[in-house]
Design a protein around this motif. Sequence first.
Motif, PDB file in Angstrom:
ATOM      1  N   THR A  94       0.859  -1.184   0.000  1.00 22.29           N
ATOM      2  CA  THR A  94       0.000   0.000   0.000  1.00 22.29           C
ATOM      3  C   THR A  94       0.894   1.234   0.000  1.00 22.29           C
ATOM      4  OG1 THR A  94      -1.650  -1.209   1.294  1.00 22.29           O
ATOM      5  CG2 THR A  94      -1.862   1.192   1.202  1.00 22.29           C
ATOM      6  N   PRO A  95       1.016   1.921  -1.129  1.00 20.32           N
ATOM      7  CA  PRO A  95       1.938   3.067  -1.204  1.00 20.32           C
ATOM      8  C   PRO A  95       1.711   4.113  -0.122  1.00 20.32           C
ATOM      9  CG  PRO A  95       1.171   2.468  -3.393  1.00 20.32           C
ATOM     10  CD  PRO A  95       0.372   1.637  -2.425  1.00 20.32           C
ATOM     11  N   SER A  96       0.462   4.391   0.209  1.00 16.60           N
ATOM     12  CA  SER A  96       0.190   5.421   1.215  1.00 16.60           C
ATOM     13  C   SER A  96       0.732   5.020   2.584  1.00 16.60           C
ATOM     14  CB  SER A  96      -1.313   5.690   1.306  1.00 16.60           C
ATOM     15  OG  SER A  96      -2.010   4.496   1.632  1.00 16.60           O
ATOM     16  N   LEU A  97       0.634   3.730   2.911  1.00 14.86           N
ATOM     17  CA  LEU A  97       1.154   3.249   4.187  1.00 14.86           C
ATOM     18  C   LEU A  97       2.680   3.283   4.199  1.00 14.86           C
ATOM     19  CD1 LEU A  97       0.230   2.191   6.915  1.00 14.86           C
ATOM     20  CD2 LEU A  97       0.322  -0.141   5.990  1.00 14.86           C
ATOM     21  N   THR A  98       3.267   2.979   3.057  1.00 18.83           N
ATOM     22  CA  THR A  98       4.724   3.049   2.935  1.00 18.83           C
ATOM     23  C   THR A  98       5.220   4.474   3.137  1.00 18.83           C
ATOM     24  OG1 THR A  98       4.700   1.214   1.355  1.00 18.83           O
ATOM     25  CG2 THR A  98       6.690   2.571   1.414  1.00 18.83           C
ATOM     26  N   ILE A  99       4.554   5.412   2.495  1.00 17.66           N
ATOM     27  CA  ILE A  99       4.946   6.823   2.628  1.00 17.66           C
ATOM     28  C   ILE A  99       4.739   7.302   4.061  1.00 17.66           C
ATOM     29  CG2 ILE A  99       4.386   9.167   1.888  1.00 17.66           C
ATOM     30  CD1 ILE A  99       3.678   7.971  -0.862  1.00 17.66           C
ATOM     31  N   LEU A 100       3.641   6.866   4.701  1.00 17.04           N
ATOM     32  CA  LEU A 100       3.398   7.229   6.096  1.00 17.04           C
ATOM     33  C   LEU A 100       4.521   6.715   6.992  1.00 17.04           C
ATOM     34  CD1 LEU A 100       1.646   8.306   8.414  1.00 17.04           C
ATOM     35  CD2 LEU A 100       0.469   6.075   8.429  1.00 17.04           C
ATOM     36  N   THR A 101       4.940   5.462   6.765  1.00 12.89           N
ATOM     37  CA  THR A 101       6.027   4.886   7.561  1.00 12.89           C
ATOM     38  C   THR A 101       7.307   5.682   7.385  1.00 12.89           C
ATOM     39  OG1 THR A 101       5.057   2.676   7.306  1.00 12.89           O
ATOM     40  CG2 THR A 101       7.359   2.792   8.012  1.00 12.89           C
ATOM     41  N   GLY A 102       7.619   6.004   6.140  1.00 11.43           N
ATOM     42  CA  GLY A 102       8.816   6.792   5.873  1.00 11.43           C
ATOM     43  C   GLY A 102       8.746   8.165   6.527  1.00 11.43           C
ATOM     44  N   ALA A 103       7.552   8.782   6.475  1.00 12.77           N
ATOM     45  CA  ALA A 103       7.379  10.102   7.087  1.00 12.77           C
ATOM     46  C   ALA A 103       7.553  10.038   8.602  1.00 12.77           C
ATOM     47  CB  ALA A 103       6.004  10.661   6.736  1.00 12.77           C
ATOM     48  N   LEU A 104       6.996   9.000   9.223  1.00 12.48           N
ATOM     49  CA  LEU A 104       7.155   8.825  10.666  1.00 12.48           C
ATOM     50  C   LEU A 104       8.621   8.643  11.041  1.00 12.48           C
ATOM     51  CD1 LEU A 104       4.160   6.425  11.431  1.00 12.48           C
ATOM     52  CD2 LEU A 104       4.400   8.792  12.198  1.00 12.48           C
ATOM     53  N   LEU A 105       9.335   7.855  10.236  1.00 15.03           N
ATOM     54  CA  LEU A 105      10.758   7.609  10.501  1.00 15.03           C
ATOM     55  C   LEU A 105      11.585   8.870  10.359  1.00 15.03           C
ATOM     56  CD1 LEU A 105      11.184   4.213   8.647  1.00 15.03           C
ATOM     57  CD2 LEU A 105      11.493   4.605  11.097  1.00 15.03           C
ATOM     58  N   LEU A 106      11.296   9.614   9.322  1.00 13.94           N
ATOM     59  CA  LEU A 106      12.027  10.867   9.108  1.00 13.94           C
ATOM     60  C   LEU A 106      11.771  11.841  10.257  1.00 13.94           C
ATOM     61  CD1 LEU A 106      11.578  11.510   5.290  1.00 13.94           C
ATOM     62  CD2 LEU A 106      13.710  11.087   6.517  1.00 13.94           C
ATOM     63  N   LEU A 107      10.512  11.938  10.656  1.00 12.38           N
ATOM     64  CA  LEU A 107      10.172  12.835  11.756  1.00 12.38           C
ATOM     65  C   LEU A 107      10.839  12.370  13.050  1.00 12.38           C
ATOM     66  CD1 LEU A 107       8.595  15.312  12.584  1.00 12.38           C
ATOM     67  CD2 LEU A 107       6.585  13.842  12.965  1.00 12.38           C
ATOM     68  N   ALA A 108      10.795  11.051  13.294  1.00 14.96           N
ATOM     69  CA  ALA A 108      11.424  10.512  14.504  1.00 14.96           C
ATOM     70  C   ALA A 108      12.931  10.738  14.486  1.00 14.96           C
ATOM     71  CB  ALA A 108      11.120   9.019  14.628  1.00 14.96           C
ATOM     72  N   GLY A 109      13.552  10.540  13.319  1.00 16.64           N
ATOM     73  CA  GLY A 109      15.004  10.716  13.224  1.00 16.64           C
ATOM     74  C   GLY A 109      15.440  12.140  13.473  1.00 16.64           C
ATOM     75  N   THR A 110      14.725  13.076  12.887  1.00 14.06           N
ATOM     76  CA  THR A 110      15.112  14.486  13.057  1.00 14.06           C
ATOM     77  C   THR A 110      14.781  14.986  14.464  1.00 14.06           C
ATOM     78  OG1 THR A 110      13.002  15.125  12.027  1.00 14.06           O
ATOM     79  CG2 THR A 110      14.940  15.079  10.620  1.00 14.06           C
ATOM     80  N   VAL A 111      13.651  14.542  15.017  1.00  9.05           N
ATOM     81  CA  VAL A 111      13.304  14.947  16.385  1.00  9.05           C
ATOM     82  C   VAL A 111      14.305  14.340  17.373  1.00  9.05           C
ATOM     83  CG1 VAL A 111      11.553  14.806  18.198  1.00  9.05           C
ATOM     84  CG2 VAL A 111      10.874  15.294  15.851  1.00  9.05           C
TER      85      VAL A 111
END
Length: 416
Positions: A94-111
């Motif tokens: 599911t592309p939308s779920l994949t993008i959501l996961t990536g977005a969460l990871l990016l946000l978690a990494g930068t925070v």
Amino acid sequence: MQAKGAPLQNTPPAVLRRAITLPLLIFYGLGVTIGAGIYVLVGATAAQAGIYAPASFLVAAVVMLFSAGSFSELSGRFPQSAGEAAYVEAAFKTPSLTILTGALLLLAGTVSAAAITVGCAGYIATLLPLPLWMIIVLSVAISGVVAAWGILESVRFAAVLTLVEVLGLVIVVTAGIWHQPTIILALPSVFPDPSDTAALGAIALTSLVAFFAFIGFDGMVNIIEETENPARNMPLGIFITLMISTLLYFSVAAVAVLLLPLEELSTSTAPISLLFERLTGVSPFAITLIAIAAAFNGIVIQTILSSRIIYGMAKVGRLPKGLALLNTRTRTPLIATVLVTASTLMFALFFPIGILAERTSQLVLVVFILINLSLLRIKWRGDPAPDGIFIAPVVVPIVGLITCIAMLAGPFIAIL
């Protein structure tokens, strides 16, 4: 011969450099884990759980252990830099779920990088009479340059700093035992009575902050394309990193809460330096430098991890292809590194460390829930696994899923 001015033909595209051995991988994992951990958060955990802070680290470690098993198997099934996003993509398609996961990871990494930066700035401020904002800006800028330098150079740099920061923690624990040998006999007091519901509740809530201190092994999978013999080395690196971190965290937290007044420990901006000075009577200058090195190491590695997430997602078309471009000399994703560095600076300048740590933990727990669900779905479908990879029993992702949900829901249940 090729005509002058004509584009080069048959020039192979730049690829990530497979140069990380098992020892370097462990140093890498320890660097990001410890840099984001005990040097920065021992005071914060003591403020919430008091003498039971060491138990909070053990609870967080147990939650990490089961998810580590899921990561170990998935990294063998899908050895891609996009890591968690690639696993969710393979499980749910599911592309939308994949993008959501990536977005969460990016946000978690930068925070996460921002939280470490704030902690690092607290130590630097004890040595340099500079405004905190200036220290933060300089720390983030220097870490971004190091992260863009090249993966082997960055990891070697991180390995040196990791040796120093582990040595610093060992010195603190040794000094505590030397100062008061009977501290070993007092260790049972850091565990509450099972009937003490208030203490158990405090441990449960504090484990969310302590969980932040263990974040690191999950990011190791994002450098799998740069790791030698990843099917063997990645699971070993993950479990060894988790084991060493747990031992160090529990030992240092126990020494801190048993030998320092809790009020003083919980309000210190440089808790390890304070502990060292009280135990040895020696100027904390050296241990402060080690703490700065530990935190700076964490910033560098989190920057590398986040940039590799962007690279991996862009490479498979989930982000603009331009973000997957590698510099031909350093073979690192420079555009992605600049974006991560800028985001880290923004969070570090405007949010306190406690909020940053808790939000990082919550974001990562959501990702861990998705990862454990992904492995369960893949196992339920009966997808064949490549030969020679680590295989986790099905109970591992089940328990990993339950423990992550419980830790994520804990604060909300407490409010109700």
